[in-house]
Design a protein around this motif. Structure first.
Motif, PDB file in Angstrom:
ATOM      1  N   UNK A 191      26.202  14.401  43.941  1.00 41.27           N
ATOM      2  CA  UNK A 191      26.458  14.710  45.351  1.00 41.27           C
ATOM      3  C   UNK A 191      25.662  15.952  45.750  1.00 41.27           C
ATOM      4  N   UNK A 192      25.398  16.068  47.060  1.00 42.78           N
ATOM      5  CA  UNK A 192      24.566  17.175  47.544  1.00 42.78           C
ATOM      6  C   UNK A 192      25.148  17.799  48.807  1.00 42.78           C
ATOM      7  N   UNK A 193      24.922  19.119  48.919  1.00 46.74           N
ATOM      8  CA  UNK A 193      25.268  19.877  50.124  1.00 46.74           C
ATOM      9  C   UNK A 193      24.035  20.706  50.460  1.00 46.74           C
ATOM     10  N   UNK A 194      23.387  20.385  51.594  1.00 49.69           N
ATOM     11  CA  UNK A 194      22.103  20.985  51.952  1.00 49.69           C
ATOM     12  C   UNK A 194      22.257  21.780  53.245  1.00 49.69           C
ATOM     13  N   UNK A 195      21.624  22.957  53.283  1.00 52.93           N
ATOM     14  CA  UNK A 195      21.600  23.761  54.500  1.00 52.93           C
ATOM     15  C   UNK A 195      20.150  23.845  54.985  1.00 52.93           C
ATOM     16  N   UNK A 196      19.932  23.479  56.262  1.00 51.48           N
ATOM     17  CA  UNK A 196      18.568  23.528  56.777  1.00 51.48           C
ATOM     18  C   UNK A 196      18.287  24.868  57.473  1.00 51.48           C
ATOM     19  N   UNK A 197      17.080  25.000  57.989  1.00 47.76           N
ATOM     20  CA  UNK A 197      16.646  26.280  58.572  1.00 47.76           C
ATOM     21  C   UNK A 197      17.419  26.659  59.836  1.00 47.76           C
ATOM     22  N   UNK A 198      18.039  25.656  60.466  1.00 48.13           N
ATOM     23  CA  UNK A 198      18.872  25.928  61.649  1.00 48.13           C
ATOM     24  C   UNK A 198      20.329  26.167  61.261  1.00 48.13           C
ATOM     25  N   UNK A 199      20.566  26.274  59.944  1.00 50.81           N
ATOM     26  CA  UNK A 199      21.913  26.487  59.388  1.00 50.81           C
ATOM     27  C   UNK A 199      22.834  25.270  59.588  1.00 50.81           C
ATOM     28  N   UNK A 200      22.231  24.099  59.791  1.00 49.90           N
ATOM     29  CA  UNK A 200      23.015  22.861  59.837  1.00 49.90           C
ATOM     30  C   UNK A 200      23.311  22.397  58.423  1.00 49.90           C
ATOM     31  N   UNK A 201      24.458  21.749  58.239  1.00 50.95           N
ATOM     32  CA  UNK A 201      24.847  21.214  56.938  1.00 50.95           C
ATOM     33  C   UNK A 201      24.499  19.723  56.874  1.00 50.95           C
TER      34      UNK A 201
END
Length: 254
Positions: A232-242
């Motif tokens: 499983x994965x939990x990713x945070x992008x540059x806009x701080x979206x999950x």
């Protein structure tokens, strides 16, 4: 990171652990569409030696030349012998060794009859069973902008977790060239991620995939994760979206 450099292109009588690590690395290079590649070592050396100070033209020239030394398909394993198909190749085990060592420590602990344990090697974490009182182990992902705050808390037993991010280690003082290299381009990964966290059955796989998913970015990273069992994965992008894989919520403390 752990580096192996063999200018002759051959390493004979390699220990079985090294064969195992490199075999796994080659396997996950394919599973991650080339995003995880231990042969990026020459690129890491290039950037650490000051490539970021050069003009864009010089950077492109040197990166293009060095990319000829990159590619896990150029590593050949024959029994206990490891061969590099191209002279000058080298590998770094920085994206897998820590997780592998954590798993080996868990194996040793288990061999002594211990039922409950947590092993933490700088953020690469593996657990054996639950806590002695039956509670799940709890691991928090901290806010890089304020380390006293946690972004999310995970709870699990008999699982491993690892995180890759671009907010701690940089080659340059302006923080434009970070240490996670995209082996397909030769430059710092520019996938729109600031953090990728993986929960898997063991720390080796979590370690590998945390790096690979960071390189791939939220969309392609989740595609790879959804195609693997028990990951499983939990990713945070540059806009701080999950961005979350389909089964991660069962590990998140509400």
């Amino acid at each position: 990171s752990v580096s192996i450099l063999n200018q002759n292109g051959i390493l004979e009588n390699a220990p079985k652990e090294l064969i195992e690590i490199i075999s796994l690395s080659k396997e996950y290079n394919e599973k991650t569409m080339g995003a995880f590649d231990i042969t990026v070592d020459p690129l890491l050396k290039l950037w650490s030696e000051g490539l970021w100070e050069e003009s864009k033209e010089v950077q492109q020239q040197k990166v293009s030349e060095t990319l000829k030394l990159v590619g896990s398909d150029k590593i050949i394993i024959e029994g206990s012998t490891i061969k590099f198909a191209v002279p000058g190749m080298s590998v770094t085990l920085g994206g897998i060794a820590k997780g592998y060592i954590v798993d080996k420590v868990i194996d040793v602990i288990k061999s002594y009859g211990v039922k409950n344990a947590l092993v933490n090697a700088g953020g690469d974490i593996a657990t054996l069973g639950s806590k002695p009182d039956g509670e799940l182990w709890s691991v928090s992902l901290e806010n890089p902008d304020n380390t006293s705050e946690k972004i999310v808390e995970f709870a699990f037993a008999n699982k491993a977790i690892a995180t890759s991010g671009n907010y701690y280690r940089y080659f340059d003082p302006t923080k434009e060239a970070h240490h996670i290299i995209d082996p397909r381009t030769g430059y710092s990964a520019d996938s729109g991620c600031i953090s990728s966290t993986i929960i898997a059955d063991n720390a080796t796989i979590a370690d590998i995939l945390a790096t690979a998913v960071f390189v791939l970015g939220p969309q392609d990273g989740l595609k790879v994760v959804e195609g693997l069992d028990n990951v499983e994965a939990f990713i945070i992008d540059e806009e701080k979206n999950f961005h979350k894989s389909s089964g991660i919520d069962k590990y998140i403390v509400k």
